[in-house]
Design an enzyme around this catalytic site. Structure first.
Site, PDB file in Angstrom:
ATOM      1  N   ARG A  98     129.461  36.783  23.993  1.00 30.20           N
ATOM      2  CA  ARG A  98     128.138  37.151  23.473  1.00 30.20           C
ATOM      3  C   ARG A  98     127.343  35.936  22.999  1.00 30.20           C
ATOM      4  O   ARG A  98     126.147  35.812  23.289  1.00 30.20           O
ATOM      5  CB  ARG A  98     128.295  38.146  22.329  1.00 30.20           C
ATOM      6  CG  ARG A  98     126.995  38.704  21.765  1.00 30.20           C
ATOM      7  CD  ARG A  98     126.324  39.642  22.758  1.00 30.20           C
ATOM      8  NE  ARG A  98     125.417  38.953  23.687  1.00 30.20           N
ATOM      9  CZ  ARG A  98     125.176  39.368  24.911  1.00 30.20           C
ATOM     10  NH1 ARG A  98     125.795  40.416  25.409  1.00 30.20           N
ATOM     11  NH2 ARG A  98     124.332  38.716  25.696  1.00 30.20           N
ATOM     12  N   LYS A 133     106.546  26.172  16.870  1.00 30.33           N
ATOM     13  CA  LYS A 133     106.849  27.591  16.610  1.00 30.33           C
ATOM     14  C   LYS A 133     108.158  27.961  17.298  1.00 30.33           C
ATOM     15  O   LYS A 133     108.203  28.705  18.269  1.00 30.33           O
ATOM     16  CB  LYS A 133     105.692  28.468  17.096  1.00 30.33           C
ATOM     17  CG  LYS A 133     104.402  28.223  16.320  1.00 30.33           C
ATOM     18  CD  LYS A 133     103.258  29.056  16.857  1.00 30.33           C
ATOM     19  CE  LYS A 133     101.972  28.770  16.088  1.00 30.33           C
ATOM     20  NZ  LYS A 133     100.814  29.512  16.615  1.00 30.33           N
ATOM     21  N   LYS A 165      95.529  19.490  10.489  1.00 29.13           N
ATOM     22  CA  LYS A 165      95.133  20.854  10.817  1.00 29.13           C
ATOM     23  C   LYS A 165      94.013  21.311   9.898  1.00 29.13           C
ATOM     24  O   LYS A 165      93.586  20.589   8.997  1.00 29.13           O
ATOM     25  CB  LYS A 165      96.352  21.781  10.733  1.00 29.13           C
ATOM     26  CG  LYS A 165      97.428  21.420  11.768  1.00 29.13           C
ATOM     27  CD  LYS A 165      98.644  22.297  11.660  1.00 29.13           C
ATOM     28  CE  LYS A 165      98.368  23.723  12.106  1.00 29.13           C
ATOM     29  NZ  LYS A 165      98.088  23.794  13.557  1.00 29.13           N
ATOM     30  N   GLU A 195      92.892  18.715  14.550  1.00 27.59           N
ATOM     31  CA  GLU A 195      92.553  20.059  15.007  1.00 27.59           C
ATOM     32  C   GLU A 195      91.082  20.337  14.679  1.00 27.59           C
ATOM     33  O   GLU A 195      90.655  20.145  13.544  1.00 27.59           O
ATOM     34  CB  GLU A 195      93.445  21.077  14.304  1.00 27.59           C
ATOM     35  CG  GLU A 195      93.164  22.517  14.684  1.00 27.59           C
ATOM     36  CD  GLU A 195      94.041  23.490  13.913  1.00 27.59           C
ATOM     37  OE1 GLU A 195      95.158  23.773  14.384  1.00 27.59           O
ATOM     38  OE2 GLU A 195      93.619  23.957  12.833  1.00 27.59           O
ATOM     39  N   ASP A 216      90.942  24.255  18.857  1.00 28.95           N
ATOM     40  CA  ASP A 216      91.653  25.433  18.381  1.00 28.95           C
ATOM     41  C   ASP A 216      90.835  26.708  18.560  1.00 28.95           C
ATOM     42  O   ASP A 216      89.771  26.867  17.963  1.00 28.95           O
ATOM     43  CB  ASP A 216      92.005  25.260  16.903  1.00 28.95           C
ATOM     44  CG  ASP A 216      92.832  26.414  16.373  1.00 28.95           C
ATOM     45  OD1 ASP A 216      93.805  26.802  17.036  1.00 28.95           O
ATOM     46  OD2 ASP A 216      92.492  26.940  15.293  1.00 28.95           O
TER      47      ASP A 216
END
Length: 278
Positions: A98, A133, A165, A195, A216
Protein backbone atom coordinates in the site's frame (compact mmCIF):
# COMPACT_ATOMS: atom_id res chain seq x y z
CA UNK A 1 17.31 11.86 -10.31
CA UNK A 2 16.70 11.84 -6.57
CA UNK A 3 18.56 9.76 -3.98
CA UNK A 4 17.13 7.54 -1.21
CA UNK A 5 18.30 10.10 1.36
CA UNK A 6 15.62 12.41 -0.05
CA UNK A 7 12.74 10.02 0.47
CA UNK A 8 13.61 7.28 3.00
CA UNK A 9 12.07 9.34 5.80
CA UNK A 10 8.85 9.72 3.82
CA UNK A 11 8.68 5.98 3.17
CA UNK A 12 9.41 5.04 6.77
CA UNK A 13 6.76 7.44 8.01
CA UNK A 14 4.25 5.84 5.66
CA UNK A 15 5.19 2.31 6.67
CA UNK A 16 4.98 3.09 10.39
CA UNK A 17 1.62 4.74 9.87
CA UNK A 18 0.28 1.71 7.99
CA UNK A 19 1.84 -1.21 9.86
CA UNK A 20 2.06 0.21 13.39
CA UNK A 21 3.40 -2.87 15.25
CA UNK A 22 2.10 -5.87 13.29
CA UNK A 23 0.07 -6.67 10.21
CA UNK A 24 -2.70 -8.71 11.81
CA UNK A 25 -3.71 -10.35 8.53
CA UNK A 26 -0.32 -11.08 6.98
CA UNK A 27 1.59 -12.04 10.12
CA UNK A 28 -1.07 -14.58 11.14
CA UNK A 29 -1.70 -15.93 7.65
CA UNK A 30 1.63 -16.13 5.79
CA UNK A 31 4.60 -18.27 6.93
CA UNK A 32 7.57 -16.12 7.91
CA UNK A 33 9.93 -17.75 5.40
CA UNK A 34 7.58 -17.73 2.38
CA UNK A 35 8.84 -16.12 -0.83
CA UNK A 36 6.73 -14.75 -3.69
CA UNK A 37 6.93 -12.89 -6.96
CA UNK A 38 4.81 -9.89 -7.86
CA UNK A 39 4.31 -7.42 -10.70
CA UNK A 40 3.55 -3.71 -10.81
CA UNK A 41 0.84 -3.29 -13.40
CA UNK A 42 -0.48 -0.16 -15.17
CA UNK A 43 -4.28 -0.05 -15.07
CA UNK A 44 -4.54 3.09 -17.20
CA UNK A 45 -2.44 5.11 -19.63
CA UNK A 46 -0.07 7.68 -18.16
CA UNK A 47 3.49 8.73 -17.35
CA UNK A 48 5.45 6.57 -14.91
CA UNK A 49 7.15 8.26 -11.97
CA UNK A 50 8.41 6.99 -8.63
CA UNK A 51 9.37 3.41 -9.45
CA UNK A 52 12.64 3.65 -7.49
CA UNK A 53 10.67 4.95 -4.52
CA UNK A 54 8.24 2.04 -4.71
CA UNK A 55 11.05 -0.52 -4.93
CA UNK A 56 12.89 1.15 -2.06
CA UNK A 57 9.74 0.79 0.04
CA UNK A 58 9.77 -2.97 -0.41
CA UNK A 59 13.52 -3.21 0.23
CA UNK A 60 13.26 -1.33 3.51
CA UNK A 61 11.12 -4.25 4.65
CA UNK A 62 13.23 -6.93 2.94
CA UNK A 63 16.71 -5.98 1.76
CA UNK A 64 16.72 -9.12 -0.38
CA UNK A 65 13.91 -8.01 -2.70
CA UNK A 66 15.05 -8.32 -6.33
CA UNK A 67 13.51 -6.47 -9.26
CA UNK A 68 13.36 -6.78 -13.02
CA UNK A 69 12.63 -3.22 -14.15
CA UNK A 70 10.81 -3.11 -17.47
CA UNK A 71 9.90 0.59 -17.60
CA UNK A 72 11.59 3.70 -16.22
CA UNK A 73 10.45 7.07 -14.89
CA UNK A 74 9.25 9.29 -17.72
CA UNK A 75 8.02 6.41 -19.88
CA UNK A 76 4.49 6.52 -21.27
CA UNK A 77 2.54 3.57 -19.90
CA UNK A 78 -0.23 1.73 -21.65
CA UNK A 79 -3.09 0.13 -19.74
CA UNK A 80 -2.24 -3.51 -18.96
CA UNK A 81 1.52 -3.02 -19.24
CA UNK A 82 3.84 -4.63 -16.68
CA UNK A 83 6.14 -2.01 -15.16
CA UNK A 84 8.40 -4.23 -13.07
CA UNK A 85 8.63 -7.74 -11.62
CA UNK A 86 9.78 -8.19 -8.04
CA UNK A 87 10.60 -11.18 -5.85
CA UNK A 88 11.10 -11.36 -2.11
CA UNK A 89 9.67 -12.27 1.26
CA UNK A 90 5.90 -12.56 0.90
CA UNK A 91 5.18 -10.80 4.17
CA UNK A 92 7.39 -7.86 3.16
CA UNK A 93 5.72 -7.54 -0.25
CA UNK A 94 2.25 -7.55 1.29
CA UNK A 95 3.12 -5.14 4.09
CA UNK A 96 4.81 -2.66 1.74
CA UNK A 97 2.27 -2.86 -1.07
CA UNK A 98 0.00 0.00 0.00
CA UNK A 99 2.73 2.49 0.87
CA UNK A 100 4.64 1.69 -2.31
CA UNK A 101 1.54 2.12 -4.45
CA UNK A 102 0.40 5.28 -2.68
CA UNK A 103 3.67 6.98 -3.60
CA UNK A 104 3.96 5.45 -7.07
CA UNK A 105 0.37 6.31 -8.03
CA UNK A 106 0.60 9.86 -6.67
CA UNK A 107 3.89 10.71 -8.36
CA UNK A 108 2.79 9.13 -11.65
CA UNK A 109 -0.39 11.19 -11.45
CA UNK A 110 1.64 14.38 -11.12
CA UNK A 111 3.94 13.41 -14.00
CA UNK A 112 0.93 12.56 -16.16
CA UNK A 113 -0.87 15.82 -15.43
CA UNK A 114 2.32 17.79 -16.07
CA UNK A 115 2.94 16.04 -19.38
CA UNK A 116 -0.61 16.87 -20.47
CA UNK A 117 -0.09 20.54 -19.56
CA UNK A 118 3.27 20.68 -21.35
CA UNK A 119 1.70 19.22 -24.46
CA UNK A 120 -1.10 21.80 -24.29
CA UNK A 121 1.33 24.75 -24.44
CA UNK A 122 3.50 23.20 -27.14
CA UNK A 123 4.36 25.68 -29.89
CA UNK A 124 4.20 28.74 -27.59
CA UNK A 125 7.03 30.38 -25.66
CA UNK A 126 5.50 29.35 -22.32
CA UNK A 127 6.91 26.76 -19.93
CA UNK A 128 4.82 24.97 -17.32
CA UNK A 129 6.05 25.10 -13.72
CA UNK A 130 4.88 24.05 -10.28
CA UNK A 131 4.39 25.99 -7.03
CA UNK A 132 4.97 25.48 -3.31
CA UNK A 133 1.44 24.10 -2.97
CA UNK A 134 2.74 20.64 -2.16
CA UNK A 135 1.71 18.10 0.45
CA UNK A 136 3.77 18.46 3.66
CA UNK A 137 6.83 16.22 3.55
CA UNK A 138 6.42 15.30 -0.12
CA UNK A 139 7.80 18.41 -1.82
CA UNK A 140 11.04 16.91 -3.14
CA UNK A 141 9.19 13.93 -4.59
CA UNK A 142 6.35 15.99 -6.04
CA UNK A 143 8.66 18.51 -7.67
CA UNK A 144 10.72 15.65 -9.06
CA UNK A 145 7.52 14.25 -10.60
CA UNK A 146 6.86 17.60 -12.28
CA UNK A 147 10.27 17.45 -14.00
CA UNK A 148 9.63 13.85 -15.06
CA UNK A 149 6.47 15.10 -16.77
CA UNK A 150 8.46 17.76 -18.64
CA UNK A 151 7.66 20.73 -16.41
CA UNK A 152 9.96 23.10 -14.54
CA UNK A 153 10.35 23.72 -10.84
CA UNK A 154 9.52 27.04 -9.21
CA UNK A 155 11.44 27.74 -5.99
CA UNK A 156 11.67 24.77 -3.63
CA UNK A 157 11.34 26.82 -0.45
CA UNK A 158 11.40 30.31 0.99
CA UNK A 159 15.21 30.37 0.94
CA UNK A 160 15.55 29.81 -2.82
CA UNK A 161 14.52 33.23 -4.08
CA UNK A 162 12.64 36.35 -3.04
CA UNK A 163 8.99 36.45 -4.09
CA UNK A 164 7.20 39.62 -3.07
CA UNK A 165 3.53 38.65 -2.91
CA UNK A 166 0.49 40.86 -2.46
CA UNK A 167 0.61 40.70 1.35
CA UNK A 168 4.30 41.64 1.30
CA UNK A 169 3.52 44.62 -0.93
CA UNK A 170 0.73 45.81 1.34
CA UNK A 171 2.82 45.32 4.50
CA UNK A 172 5.95 46.96 3.08
CA UNK A 173 4.23 50.06 1.71
CA UNK A 174 4.36 49.37 -2.01
CA UNK A 175 6.29 47.51 -4.67
CA UNK A 176 9.06 50.05 -5.12
CA UNK A 177 9.85 50.20 -1.43
CA UNK A 178 9.70 46.41 -1.07
CA UNK A 179 12.10 45.77 -3.96
CA UNK A 180 14.52 48.48 -2.80
CA UNK A 181 14.59 47.09 0.73
CA UNK A 182 15.29 43.57 -0.47
CA UNK A 183 17.96 44.68 -2.94
CA UNK A 184 19.83 46.34 -0.10
CA UNK A 185 19.78 43.21 2.06
CA UNK A 186 19.94 40.04 -0.05
CA UNK A 187 23.00 38.57 -1.71
CA UNK A 188 23.91 39.24 -5.32
CA UNK A 189 22.81 35.75 -6.41
CA UNK A 190 19.25 36.11 -5.13
CA UNK A 191 16.61 36.93 -7.73
CA UNK A 192 13.59 39.02 -6.85
CA UNK A 193 10.18 38.18 -8.26
CA UNK A 194 7.20 40.49 -7.75
CA UNK A 195 3.56 39.45 -7.83
CA UNK A 196 1.38 42.03 -9.57
CA UNK A 197 -2.40 42.27 -9.59
CA UNK A 198 -2.92 44.79 -12.38
CA UNK A 199 -1.08 46.74 -15.06
CA UNK A 200 -0.27 49.61 -12.71
CA UNK A 201 1.56 47.24 -10.37
CA UNK A 202 3.29 45.76 -13.42
CA UNK A 203 4.61 49.23 -14.27
CA UNK A 204 5.74 49.67 -10.65
CA UNK A 205 7.57 46.32 -10.70
CA UNK A 206 9.34 47.19 -13.96
CA UNK A 207 10.37 50.58 -12.60
CA UNK A 208 11.66 48.96 -9.40
CA UNK A 209 13.89 46.58 -11.36
CA UNK A 210 12.22 43.24 -10.55
CA UNK A 211 14.00 40.23 -12.04
CA UNK A 212 10.76 38.32 -12.69
CA UNK A 213 7.17 39.51 -12.65
CA UNK A 214 4.16 37.39 -11.78
CA UNK A 215 0.81 38.25 -13.33
CA UNK A 216 -1.66 37.11 -10.71
CA UNK A 217 -5.20 36.27 -11.85
CA UNK A 218 -5.06 38.76 -14.71
CA UNK A 219 -7.39 38.60 -17.70
CA UNK A 220 -6.06 37.40 -21.05
CA UNK A 221 -6.35 40.96 -22.34
CA UNK A 222 -4.24 42.33 -19.49
CA UNK A 223 -1.68 39.55 -19.93
CA UNK A 224 -1.30 40.39 -23.61
CA UNK A 225 -0.83 44.04 -22.70
CA UNK A 226 1.71 43.10 -20.03
CA UNK A 227 3.70 41.15 -22.62
CA UNK A 228 3.60 44.15 -24.98
CA UNK A 229 4.63 46.65 -22.30
CA UNK A 230 7.39 44.47 -20.88
CA UNK A 231 8.81 43.79 -24.35
CA UNK A 232 11.01 40.94 -23.16
CA UNK A 233 12.85 42.93 -20.49
CA UNK A 234 12.04 40.40 -17.75
CA UNK A 235 10.32 37.00 -17.71
CA UNK A 236 6.58 37.08 -17.07
CA UNK A 237 4.87 34.35 -15.06
CA UNK A 238 1.10 33.83 -15.25
CA UNK A 239 -0.45 32.41 -12.11
CA UNK A 240 -3.77 31.94 -10.35
CA UNK A 241 -6.56 29.47 -11.04
CA UNK A 242 -4.95 28.00 -14.15
CA UNK A 243 -6.82 24.95 -15.47
CA UNK A 244 -6.31 22.58 -18.37
CA UNK A 245 -9.13 24.41 -20.16
CA UNK A 246 -7.61 27.90 -19.76
CA UNK A 247 -3.97 26.88 -20.21
CA UNK A 248 -3.65 27.24 -23.99
CA UNK A 249 -5.22 30.68 -24.05
CA UNK A 250 -2.84 31.89 -21.35
CA UNK A 251 0.16 30.49 -23.19
CA UNK A 252 -0.86 32.25 -26.38
CA UNK A 253 -0.69 35.67 -24.67
CA UNK A 254 3.11 35.39 -24.87
CA UNK A 255 3.97 34.89 -21.18
CA UNK A 256 7.13 32.94 -20.42
CA UNK A 257 5.98 30.81 -17.50
CA UNK A 258 2.67 29.43 -16.28
CA UNK A 259 2.63 28.17 -12.68
CA UNK A 260 -0.03 25.60 -11.80
CA UNK A 261 -0.63 24.67 -8.18
CA UNK A 262 -3.05 21.92 -9.17
CA UNK A 263 -0.17 19.86 -10.56
CA UNK A 264 0.71 18.93 -6.99
CA UNK A 265 -2.11 19.91 -4.63
CA UNK A 266 -5.09 18.26 -6.31
CA UNK A 267 -3.84 15.85 -8.93
CA UNK A 268 -5.57 12.53 -9.68
CA UNK A 269 -3.46 9.46 -8.90
CA UNK A 270 -2.58 7.16 -11.78
CA UNK A 271 -4.12 3.71 -11.35
CA UNK A 272 -1.32 1.17 -10.79
CA UNK A 273 -1.62 -2.16 -8.97
CA UNK A 274 0.71 -4.74 -7.50
CA UNK A 275 -0.26 -8.38 -7.99
CA UNK A 276 1.40 -11.49 -6.59
CA UNK A 277 2.46 -13.59 -9.54
CA UNK A 278 5.07 -16.35 -9.63
Amino acid sequence: MILPMHYDEVILRGLKEDINYIDVTTDNLIPEEQQSGAVFLAKEDGVLCGLDVALRTLRLLDAGVTAEVLRKDGDMLQKGEIIARVHGNTRALLKGERTALNLLQHLSGIATATARAVQTVEGTCASVCDTRKTLPGLRVLEKYAVTVGGGKNHRFNLSDAALIKDNHVDAAGGIGKAVATLRARVGHTVKIEVETRDLKELADALAAGADIIMLDNMSLEDMREAVRVTAGRVPLEASGGVTQETLRGIAETGVNLISIGALTHSVKALDISMKLRD
